[in-house]
Design a protein around this motif. Structure first.
Motif, PDB file in Angstrom:
ATOM      1  N   GLN A   3      -4.550   8.932 -36.777  1.00 29.11           N
ATOM      2  CA  GLN A   3      -5.051   7.460 -36.287  1.00 29.11           C
ATOM      3  C   GLN A   3      -5.062   6.754 -37.361  1.00 29.11           C
ATOM      4  OE1 GLN A   3      -9.291   7.690 -35.226  1.00 29.11           O
ATOM      5  NE2 GLN A   3      -9.064   6.084 -33.742  1.00 29.11           N
ATOM      6  N   SER A  25      -6.322   7.612 -40.753  1.00 31.68           N
ATOM      7  CA  SER A  25      -6.985   8.856 -40.911  1.00 31.68           C
ATOM      8  C   SER A  25      -6.247   9.919 -40.230  1.00 31.68           C
ATOM      9  CB  SER A  25      -8.357   8.911 -40.336  1.00 31.68           C
ATOM     10  OG  SER A  25      -8.240   8.418 -38.730  1.00 31.68           O
ATOM     11  N   GLY A  26      -6.659  11.396 -40.789  1.00 36.97           N
ATOM     12  CA  GLY A  26      -6.087  12.235 -40.109  1.00 36.97           C
ATOM     13  C   GLY A  26      -4.828  13.149 -40.857  1.00 36.97           C
ATOM     14  N   PHE A  29      -2.873  10.963 -47.054  1.00 32.35           N
ATOM     15  CA  PHE A  29      -2.541   9.509 -47.191  1.00 32.35           C
ATOM     16  C   PHE A  29      -1.288   9.249 -48.165  1.00 32.35           C
ATOM     17  CE2 PHE A  29      -2.794   5.256 -45.877  1.00 32.35           C
ATOM     18  CZ  PHE A  29      -2.712   4.525 -47.326  1.00 32.35           C
ATOM     19  N   ASN A  77      -7.487   4.613 -47.894  1.00 31.99           N
ATOM     20  CA  ASN A  77      -6.526   5.268 -46.965  1.00 31.99           C
ATOM     21  C   ASN A  77      -5.981   3.952 -46.202  1.00 31.99           C
ATOM     22  OD1 ASN A  77      -6.834   7.828 -47.637  1.00 31.99           O
ATOM     23  ND2 ASN A  77      -7.357   8.836 -45.951  1.00 31.99           N
ATOM     24  N   THR A  78      -5.904   2.920 -46.755  1.00 25.65           N
ATOM     25  CA  THR A  78      -5.711   1.751 -46.013  1.00 25.65           C
ATOM     26  C   THR A  78      -4.223   0.891 -46.885  1.00 25.65           C
ATOM     27  OG1 THR A  78      -8.060   1.414 -45.553  1.00 25.65           O
ATOM     28  CG2 THR A  78      -6.601  -0.607 -45.425  1.00 25.65           C
TER      29      THR A  78
END
Length: 124
Positions: A3, A25-26, A29, A77-78
């Motif tokens: 996602q 996410s998911g 990363f 995770n960004t």
């Protein structure tokens, strides 16, 4: 389930700044490339910038070099896209996407997963 959620778009005057965020996410990363693309009305979706979450390599399309900066925070995770000196021609829906092969390509066909996009409008 992979996602990607973009945020940070909006309306800004020419010369202004915005910072876009892409929260992922998911997936693990830190072994991919994350790209930012944009699509203006009636135009093809084009690559803007990408970054390797493995080693931080970056790439930019010519029209945004010196104005946009891509960065990542692997702990969050960004991926971010700092956009300065915005011009009306930057108006578009901006998408982030994942290249699981970490090729650093800005060809949209290389990317496996896409977010829903965030609108950026540059206008006085």
């Amino acid at each position: 389930q992979v996602q990607l959620v973009e945020s940070g778009g909006g309306l800004v005057q020419p010369g202004g700044s915005l910072r876009l965020s892409c929260a992922a996410s998911g997936f693990t990363f830190d072994h991919y490339a994350i790209g930012w693309f944009r699509q203006a009305p009636g135009k093809e979706r084009e690559g803007v910038s990408c970054i390797s979450t493995t080693d931080g390599r970056t790439s930019y399309t010519h029209s945004v070099k010196g104005r946009f900066t891509i960065s990542r925070d692997n702990n969050k995770n960004t991926v971010y896209l700092q956009m300065n000196g915005l011009k009306p021609e930057d108006t578009a829906v901006y998408y982030c996407a994942v290249d699981s092969a970490d090729t650093m390509s800005m060809y949209r066909g290389q990317y496996d997963y896409w977010g829903q996009g965030t609108q950026v409008t540059v206008s006085s």
